[in-house]
Scaffold this motif. Structure first.
Motif, PDB file in Angstrom:
ATOM      1  N   THR A 161      89.632  87.635 128.951  1.00 44.76           N
ATOM      2  CA  THR A 161      91.667  87.378 128.983  1.00 44.76           C
ATOM      3  C   THR A 161      92.028  87.308 130.566  1.00 44.76           C
ATOM      4  O   THR A 161      93.975  87.367 130.610  1.00 44.76           O
ATOM      5  CB  THR A 161      92.478  87.843 128.115  1.00 44.76           C
ATOM      6  N   SER A 162      91.342  88.323 131.420  1.00 42.98           N
ATOM      7  CA  SER A 162      91.952  88.177 132.566  1.00 42.98           C
ATOM      8  C   SER A 162      92.276  86.588 133.382  1.00 42.98           C
ATOM      9  O   SER A 162      93.325  86.364 134.031  1.00 42.98           O
ATOM     10  CB  SER A 162      91.383  89.303 133.721  1.00 42.98           C
ATOM     11  N   ALA A 163      91.265  85.735 132.214  1.00 45.89           N
ATOM     12  CA  ALA A 163      91.702  84.339 133.136  1.00 45.89           C
ATOM     13  C   ALA A 163      93.168  83.555 131.890  1.00 45.89           C
ATOM     14  O   ALA A 163      93.604  83.165 132.792  1.00 45.89           O
ATOM     15  CB  ALA A 163      90.587  83.193 132.627  1.00 45.89           C
ATOM     16  N   VAL A 201     105.609  87.726 136.773  1.00 44.21           N
ATOM     17  CA  VAL A 201     104.476  88.747 136.913  1.00 44.21           C
ATOM     18  C   VAL A 201     103.282  88.828 135.859  1.00 44.21           C
ATOM     19  O   VAL A 201     103.524  88.658 134.903  1.00 44.21           O
ATOM     20  CB  VAL A 201     104.808  90.123 137.192  1.00 44.21           C
ATOM     21  N   SER A 202     101.768  88.618 136.603  1.00 49.67           N
ATOM     22  CA  SER A 202     100.863  88.209 135.833  1.00 49.67           C
ATOM     23  C   SER A 202      99.959  89.753 135.961  1.00 49.67           C
ATOM     24  O   SER A 202      99.664  89.828 136.929  1.00 49.67           O
ATOM     25  CB  SER A 202     100.244  87.280 136.352  1.00 49.67           C
ATOM     26  N   ASN A 203      99.716  90.546 134.630  1.00 50.40           N
ATOM     27  CA  ASN A 203      98.233  91.603 134.609  1.00 50.40           C
ATOM     28  C   ASN A 203      97.581  91.257 134.086  1.00 50.40           C
ATOM     29  O   ASN A 203      97.374  91.417 132.767  1.00 50.40           O
ATOM     30  CB  ASN A 203      99.120  92.713 134.240  1.00 50.40           C
ATOM     31  N   SER A 204      96.569  91.413 135.121  1.00 50.64           N
ATOM     32  CA  SER A 204      94.941  90.740 134.256  1.00 50.64           C
ATOM     33  C   SER A 204      93.948  92.576 134.366  1.00 50.64           C
ATOM     34  O   SER A 204      92.525  92.158 134.147  1.00 50.64           O
ATOM     35  CB  SER A 204      94.311  90.111 135.371  1.00 50.64           C
ATOM     36  N   SER A 252      96.820  90.756 129.901  1.00 53.43           N
ATOM     37  CA  SER A 252      95.519  90.120 129.213  1.00 53.43           C
ATOM     38  C   SER A 252      96.226  91.382 128.042  1.00 53.43           C
ATOM     39  O   SER A 252      95.799  92.877 128.268  1.00 53.43           O
ATOM     40  CB  SER A 252      93.917  90.817 130.387  1.00 53.43           C
ATOM     41  N   SER A 253      95.304  90.749 126.997  1.00 53.04           N
ATOM     42  CA  SER A 253      95.142  91.512 125.823  1.00 53.04           C
ATOM     43  C   SER A 253      93.940  92.164 125.312  1.00 53.04           C
ATOM     44  O   SER A 253      94.346  93.332 124.766  1.00 53.04           O
ATOM     45  CB  SER A 253      95.647  90.730 124.204  1.00 53.04           C
ATOM     46  N   GLY A 254      92.867  92.178 126.214  1.00 53.82           N
ATOM     47  CA  GLY A 254      92.260  93.152 126.563  1.00 53.82           C
ATOM     48  C   GLY A 254      90.684  91.889 126.435  1.00 53.82           C
ATOM     49  O   GLY A 254      91.104  91.146 125.230  1.00 53.82           O
TER      50      GLY A 254
END
Length: 379
Positions: free
Chosen positions: A304-306, A182-185, A211-213
């Motif tokens: 970091t959403s990419a 599961v990916s969370n951006s 994403s780390s922000g």
């Protein structure tokens, strides 16, 4: 495209066109999603240095990323990778497949069983209200999963809002529907209010990536800060034919890193300057990324959403069972990023030139244990 989406697109493009050339401080671009109020998360996509929409690809696409990260041309699994997101992206399936066709990736559609979009309860209808910024985020997410894992199936779970509660519900639904990754951006500052949702993200049964922000060196970022979540930082890719790799890579100056105030350090983290959980764990390209939006064309984004959904796709390509510990165990199978800082105002002074905000050989917080070099670290 929905008229509200078109109006939002026009507003964004107009705002970008009149944005001042000089700013008081560096910026990753115009945020696709505004800063939310308490109890809500923000999507982490920004409009990059190239503004406006174009008829042709501008920025790094799937073939560039495969080259930079030495991904095999064939092979992979049909692992189900889920995107946890807020609001509806009405043209998402079309946008995804325009991206895939452009880069020679087989289509991923509802009809062929590869693509599925549901609400936070797991139902195909009713879907949430559309939101342009979050729709751009969704498009980026599914595109990056596709670039990393052309054979993976994709599930998109859309929350009614971007509240912590609704986003946690999308996480739970994705796992209930069979997602292995599961990916969370999206993200928010680490605080007691969002830590209450830890059970939705801090999982042992699946690989959760976040994403780390995009605020540089700060404190921990929800949900990346949770112990078993793979926190993904950002880098800048550039072609360099003088190197054996053909690419060079440095820290993206806005990529998040931090030292948690609450979360205990996982057993596999051995860094000394943070007594609790340190983010990030791994990283990938977070700048100059190409995506496609229906009725408008191609444009570049950053964030970091990419990098997070790209890393999620790599876990999916190997079956989705490796988890964070594998990255530290197989750090030799990653490219080590050793230049740059995410202290974008102080040049590293904010952390005393320490690894918490300055890249160095081996582990550092902005880029973790490195960036992908094939698939060896993701199994």
């Amino acid at each position: 495209m929905n008229s509200r989406i078109l109006a939002a697109v026009a507003g964004v493009v107009a705002a970008l066109a009149i944005a001042p050339a000089a700013q008081a401080a560096p910026s990753p671009g115009r945020a696709a999603c505004p800063e939310p109020g308490p109890g809500f998360a923000r999507c982490l996509t920004h409009y990059g240095t190239t503004t406006g929409f174009k008829a042709a690809v501008d920025g790094w696409g799937a073939t560039d990323l495969a080259s930079a990260y030495k991904l095999p041309a064939t092979g992979g699994t049909d692992t189900l990778v889920a995107i946890s997101i807020a609001f509806d992206a009405p043209t998402l399936e079309n946008d995804l497949n325009e991206y895939r066709r452009t880069f020679g990736i087989p289509e991923c559609t509802t009809a062929n069983g590869c693509f599925r979009k549901v609400n936070q309860n797991g139902d195909a209808a009713p879907l949430p209200q559309p939101n342009f910024g979050w729709a751009v985020e969704s498009t980026l997410d599914v595109s990056m999963v596709s670039a990393a894992c052309p054979t993976c199936k994709i599930l998109v779970v859309e929350g009614n809002t971007n509240s912590f509660a609704d986003l946690a519900a999308t996480e739970d639904t994705a796992i209930r529907l069979g997602a292995k990754v599961v990916s969370n951006s999206y993200g928010a500052r680490e605080m007691g209010q969002n830590l209450a949702f830890a059970k939705s993200y801090d999982r042992k049964d699946v690989t959760v990536v976040a994403s780390s922000g995009d605020s540089g060196f700060t404190a921990g970022s929800f949900p990346a800060v949770f112990s078993s979540v793979v926190a993904v930082g950002g880098t800048v890719l550039e072609r360099d034919d003088s190197t054996p790799r053909g690419w060079i890579e440095s820290t993206w100056q806005f990529g998040g890193s931090g030292c948690s105030a609450y979360i205990a350090k996982p057993a596999w983290q051995k860094d000394k300057s943070c007594s609790k959980r340190t983010t990030s764990d791994v990283s990938a390209a977070a700048d100059n990324i190409a995506i496609y939006v229906s009725d408008n064309g191609w444009f570049t984004v950053s964030g970091t959403s990419a990098s997070a959904p790209f890393i999620a796709g790599l876990f999916g390509r190997n079956g989705g069972t490796a988890g964070k510990g594998a990255l530290y165990k197989h750090a030799a199978d990653l490219f080590d990023v050793t230049s740059g800082t995410n202290d974008f105002l102080g040049g590293g002074t904010k952390c005393g030139q320490d690894y918490l905000c300055v890249a160095q050989p081996g582990y550092d917080a902005p880029t973790g244990v490195g960036t992908p070099n094939g698939l060896g670290a993701f199994k």
